[in-house]
Write a protein that holds these residues in place. Structure first.
Motif, PDB file in Angstrom:
ATOM      1  N   LEU A 135       0.831  -1.189   0.000  1.00 50.80           N
ATOM      2  CA  LEU A 135       0.000   0.000   0.000  1.00 50.80           C
ATOM      3  C   LEU A 135       0.871   1.247   0.000  1.00 50.80           C
ATOM      4  CD1 LEU A 135      -2.494  -1.061   2.831  1.00 50.80           C
ATOM      5  CD2 LEU A 135      -2.654  -1.560   0.391  1.00 50.80           C
ATOM      6  N   SER A 136       0.554   2.161  -0.896  1.00 53.96           N
ATOM      7  CA  SER A 136       1.249   3.451  -0.901  1.00 53.96           C
ATOM      8  C   SER A 136       0.443   4.469  -0.108  1.00 53.96           C
ATOM      9  CB  SER A 136       1.437   3.933  -2.341  1.00 53.96           C
ATOM     10  OG  SER A 136       0.186   4.267  -2.924  1.00 53.96           O
ATOM     11  N   GLN A 162      -6.378   8.095  -0.872  1.00 55.46           N
ATOM     12  CA  GLN A 162      -7.462   8.027  -1.837  1.00 55.46           C
ATOM     13  C   GLN A 162      -8.603   7.139  -1.323  1.00 55.46           C
ATOM     14  OE1 GLN A 162      -6.255   6.464  -5.651  1.00 55.46           O
ATOM     15  NE2 GLN A 162      -8.165   7.050  -6.653  1.00 55.46           N
ATOM     16  N   TYR A 163      -8.272   5.994  -0.721  1.00 59.90           N
ATOM     17  CA  TYR A 163      -9.300   5.092  -0.202  1.00 59.90           C
ATOM     18  C   TYR A 163     -10.075   5.766   0.936  1.00 59.90           C
ATOM     19  CZ  TYR A 163     -11.546   0.911   1.664  1.00 59.90           C
ATOM     20  OH  TYR A 163     -12.476   0.001   2.098  1.00 59.90           O
ATOM     21  N   GLN A 210      -0.422   7.337  -1.100  1.00 63.32           N
ATOM     22  CA  GLN A 210      -1.422   7.915  -1.991  1.00 63.32           C
ATOM     23  C   GLN A 210      -2.671   7.032  -2.049  1.00 63.32           C
ATOM     24  OE1 GLN A 210      -0.036   8.548  -5.996  1.00 63.32           O
ATOM     25  NE2 GLN A 210      -1.988   9.407  -6.699  1.00 63.32           N
ATOM     26  N   GLU A 211      -2.478   5.710  -2.087  1.00 61.14           N
ATOM     27  CA  GLU A 211      -3.611   4.791  -2.132  1.00 61.14           C
ATOM     28  C   GLU A 211      -4.419   4.851  -0.831  1.00 61.14           C
ATOM     29  OE1 GLU A 211      -2.283   1.083  -4.964  1.00 61.14           O
ATOM     30  OE2 GLU A 211      -1.303   1.271  -3.012  1.00 61.14           O
ATOM     31  N   LEU A 218      -8.200  -1.328   3.280  1.00 64.92           N
ATOM     32  CA  LEU A 218      -7.621  -1.286   1.931  1.00 64.92           C
ATOM     33  C   LEU A 218      -6.825  -2.544   1.644  1.00 64.92           C
ATOM     34  CD1 LEU A 218      -7.056   0.173  -0.695  1.00 64.92           C
ATOM     35  CD2 LEU A 218      -5.186   1.412   0.444  1.00 64.92           C
ATOM     36  N   LYS A 232      -7.433  -5.021  -1.547  1.00 66.91           N
ATOM     37  CA  LYS A 232      -6.383  -5.393  -2.502  1.00 66.91           C
ATOM     38  C   LYS A 232      -6.062  -6.880  -2.412  1.00 66.91           C
ATOM     39  CE  LYS A 232      -3.225  -2.625  -3.813  1.00 66.91           C
ATOM     40  NZ  LYS A 232      -2.027  -1.791  -3.960  1.00 66.91           N
TER      41      LYS A 232
END
Length: 618
Positions: A209-210, A216-217, A212-213, A492, A496
C-alpha cells in the motif's frame, strides 16, 4: 350448562373476552369469527361487520404476542407510525380473510349438525379423565377460557365449517409420482468436489500500500469513518421495582391487612347444581317437564332425555360447582335461592330458554389460614406501597426537575437517587435504558441538547421513568485520517488482497480448464481430498449451478466461503441416486404448497368479488 349462562349472551364483556380468545385461535391457524352488526365497526365484509372492539382486542393480543417474542426491538418498531399503521392493517386483513373463508364455506352449503359438535366436545382429550368425558373439567376449562358452553359450541361449529372448506381444498390437491420423483432427486442430489482455499488474510498481509492509495481510499469511503452525533448524558432513574427492594412489611402489618380483608382470602360459597334446559320460548314443553318432576319423575333421567344442553345432559344435568357473579343473573338468583339439598326451582326464564334447577350439594365459604397467605400478603403490600411511593416520588421528580432545570442535583436529592453519567454515546451504542425512542428524542431535542435543560419525566416502562440532560455534545464529523489510519489501512489491504486472490483464482481456473497445472504448482497450491456436499453447504449456490463433469474433464468455478475467502472448486462427480424413503414426505410438502396457493388464490378472488370496506386502521 354453567358457563353458558355467564354474563348473558348480549354482555359486552363476553364479546371482548371472546375477541381475545378467538384471535389466539386465528393466529394458530384454526380461526373463528364473531361478527357484530353495530355501526362502530373496523371493517365490513359483504354484509358482515367486524366490530371496532373485536379489532382493537385482536390488535392488542397480537401486539402483546409480538412484544413477548421480540422485546425492545418490537418496541422500537412501534415508535414508527408507518410501521404501526402497516401492522394494524395486517391484523385487520387477517380477520377479513377469515370472514371471507367462513362466508364462502356457508355459501357452498357446508353445515355442521348438533350431534357432530356434541361428539367433538365429548371426544376432546382436554375434557377427559382416563378416556372419559368429565363434566367438571369441561366447565372449568371453559370458565378459564372465557367461553360459555353455548359460545364454545358456536365457535366449534364455525371452525368445523371452515375446516370442511380447507380440508376440501387440500384434499383436491395432489402430487404426481413423476413430480415427487423429480423433486426427490433434486433434494437428495450431492456433489463431489475438491477445492483450494485462497485465504483473504494471507493475501491482505502481502498487499503493498502506498500513502497515496491510503489517502485516496480514505477520501472515497469517508462514510465509514464518520463519527455520528454524540452526547454525554446524565440521568436520574426512578422505578417501582427498585423501590420494592427497600420496603419491609412487618408481620403485624400483614396480619392487620389479613384481618381487614378476610373476604379476600376466603373461598366463595359454592353450590353444585343440575338443570334441565328447554331452549327458546317453548314454555309449554318446559312446563310439561316440570309437571313430570312434580309427579315424582327422576331429575337425572329427565335431564338426560329432555334437556337441550347436550354438554350436561349425559351427566344427568349436572353443571358442577358454581359461584356467584358468574352466571346469567336470572339463573343465579334462582339457584342461590334454593335452601336445601334436593330442592328444585320452578321454571326459570333466561336468555337461553327455560331452566329447571336442582340443588345437589352446598359448600360454605372457608377462610385460608393467615400462615398460608402471609407471604402473598407481604408481597402484595410491598408491591402496592412501592407503586404508591413511585407515583408520589414521580410527581416530586416532575416538579423539581422543572423548577431547577439547569442541574439534576436537586431532582436526584428529591427522590434519593444517584445521578448516572455516560461517556459520549449515540443512538447505536447508548445503554439499553436510554435507547427508548422517547428518551433518544428528548436527548436530541433543542431544549435538552442545545439549551442544556433537564428533560421532562420520560416513561421507559410501566412504573419506570427517567429524567435526562445533555452534559456535552459533539456534532457528526469525519474522523481525521491519522485517527483511523489503522482501520483504513486494514480495509484497503483486505480489498487489494481480495482482488489479488480473485485474479489468481481466475488465472488458475483458466489454466485448469485447459489441463495446465503449471500455475498451480508455481504457487505451491494443491486441491484438498474429495468431499461430498449437499444443498445445505455454504458453497451450494455455486457448486449446484455448475455443469455436470465428464470422466475426462472436471468442471471448475470460483466461490466464496463464509469467511470471505476465495475458493477454487473442482467438481468431479454428481450423485443423483433416487431415494424413495422421502417420497411420502416430499409428496405431502408439494400437496401442502399447492393447497396453500389454492387457498391464497381463493381469498384473492373473494376479495375481488365481495365488497370490503375499511373503517379503521390507524
Amino acid at each position: 350448562m354453567m358457563d353458558r349462562l355467564r354474563e348473558g349472551v348480549n354482555s359486552i364483556a363476553v364479546k371482548i373476552i371472546l375477541g381475545l380468545i378467538i384471535l389466539s385461535f386465528v393466529f394458530a391457524g384454526v380461526g373463528s369469527y364473531i361478527v357484530g352488526g353495530s355501526g362502530n365497526s373496523a371493517a365490513k365484509v359483504g354484509n358482515v361487520e367486524i366490530g371496532r372492539g373485536e379489532f382493537e382486542q385482536a390488535y392488542q393480543n397480537e401486539r402483546n404476542r409480538m412484544q413477548a417474542q421480540l422485546g425492545d426491538y418490537f418496541a422500537n418498531l412501534l415508535a414508527d407510525p408507518s410501521y404501526v399503521e402497516s401492522f394494524r392493517k395486517s391484523v385487520l386483513d387477517r380477520m377479513i380473510d377469515d370472514v371471507l373463508i367462513e362466508q364462502h364455506a356457508e355459501s357452498l352449503g357446508l353445515r355442521v349438525s348438533d350431534s357432530q359438535v356434541r361428539t367433538m366436545i365429548l371426544d376432546m382429550p382436554q375434557f377427559q379423565v382416563d378416556g372419559q368425558f368429565d363434566q367438571e373439567i369441561y366447565q372449568s376449562a371453559l370458565r378459564r377460557a372465557g367461553f360459555s358452553p353455548e359460545s364454545f359450541a358456536q365457535y366449534l361449529r364455525r371452525d368445523l365449517i371452515r375446516t370442511q372448506l380447507l380440508t376440501a381444498i387440500q384434499a383436491s390437491d395432489f402430487a404426481l409420482p413423476g413430480e415427487v420423483e423429480t423433486q426427490s432427486k433434486l433434494l437428495t442430489q450431492t456433489r463431489d468436489i475438491n477445492k483450494i482455499t485462497l485465504s483473504l488474510a494471507d493475501f491482505a498481509a502481502k498487499a503493498e500500500l502506498s500513502e497515496q492509495e491510503i489517502e485516496q481510499y480514505y477520501q472515497q469511503n469517508t462514510e465509514r469513518y464518520t463519527r455520528p452525533e454524540q452526547a454525554k448524558v446524565s440521568f436520574v432513574e426512578l422505578s417501582a421495582q427498585q423501590l420494592k427492594q427497600s420496603l419491609t412489611i412487618t408481620d403485624e402489618e400483614a396480619e392487620q391487612y389479613y384481618q381487614q380483608n378476610r373476604d379476600k382470602f376466603s373461598s366463595q360459597e359454592q353450590r353444585r347444581v343440575s338443570h334441565i334446559l328447554v331452549e327458546g320460548d317453548d314454555e309449554a314443553k318446559a312446563q310439561a317437564i316440570l309437571d313430570q318432576l312434580t309427579a315424582g319423575a327422576d331429575f337425572a333421567a329427565l335431564a338426560e332425555e329432555k334437556s337441550d344442553d347436550f354438554g350436561s345432559a349425559s351427566e344427568g344435568g349436572s353443571l358442577g360447582w358454581i359461584e356467584r357473579d358468574v352466571m346469567d343473573p336470572a339463573f343465579e338468583e334462582a339457584a342461590f335461592a334454593l335452601q336445601n339439598v334436593g330442592d328444585t326451582t320452578g321454571l326459570v326464564k333466561s336468555d337461553f330458554g327455560y331452566h329447571i334447577i336442582k340443588l345437589d350439594e352446598l359448600k360454605g365459604s372457608v377462610s385460608k389460614p393467615y400462615q398460608e397467605v402471609a407471604n402473598d400478603i407481604k408481597q402484595e403490600l410491598r408491591d402496592q406501597r412501592a407503586v404508591d411511593k413511585f407515583y408520589e416520588l414521580q410527581s416530586e421528580l416532575e416538579r423539581v426537575a422543572f423548577e431547577f432545570p439547569d442541574s439534576l442535583d436537586d431532582a436526584a436529592k428529591a427522590i434519593d437517587a444517584q445521578i448516572q453519567t455516560t461517556d459520549f454515546i449515540s443512538q447505536l451504542d447508548a445503554p439499553e435504558l436510554l435507547k427508548t425512542p422517547a428518551v433518544m428524542q428528548a436527548i436530541t431535542s433543542p431544549e435538552v441538547n442545545e439549551d442544556g435543560l433537564n428533560s421532562e419525566v420520560i416513561e421507559v416502562a410501566p412504573e419506570h421513568v427517567v429524567v435526562v440532560r445533555v452534559e456535552e455534545s459533539r456534532e457528526e464529523t469525519v474522523l481525521p485520517l491519522d485517527e483511523v489510519r489503522d482501520q483504513v489501512t486494514q480495509a484497503l489491504a483486505n480489498v487489494k488482497g481480495e482482488q489479488a486472490a480473485i485474479q489468481l483464482s481466475q488465472t488458475l481456473i483458466t489454466d485448469l480448464k485447459q489441463g495446465d497445472k503449471t500455475s498451480l504448482n508455481e504457487n505451491g497450491l494443491m486441491f484438498t481430498d474429495t468431499e461430498t456436499l449437499d444443498r445445505s453447504s455454504p458453497l451450494a449456490d455455486v457448486v449446484f449451478s455448475m455443469a455436470k463433469p465428464t470422466q475426462e474433464q472436471p468442471q471448475y468455478a470460483q466461490a466464496k466461503d463464509l469467511n470471505g475467502d476465495i475458493v477454487i472448486v473442482e467438481l468431479v462427480n454428481v450423485a443423483s441416486e433416487f431415494d424413495p424413503q422421502y417420497n411420502q414426505q416430499i409428496g405431502a410438502q408439494i400437496t401442502q404448497v399447492n393447497a396453500q396457493q389454492d387457498l391464497s388464490g381463493l381469498v384473492s378472488i373473494l376479495r375481488e368479488t365481495i365488497d370490503i370496506e375499511y373503517y379503521i386502521v390507524n
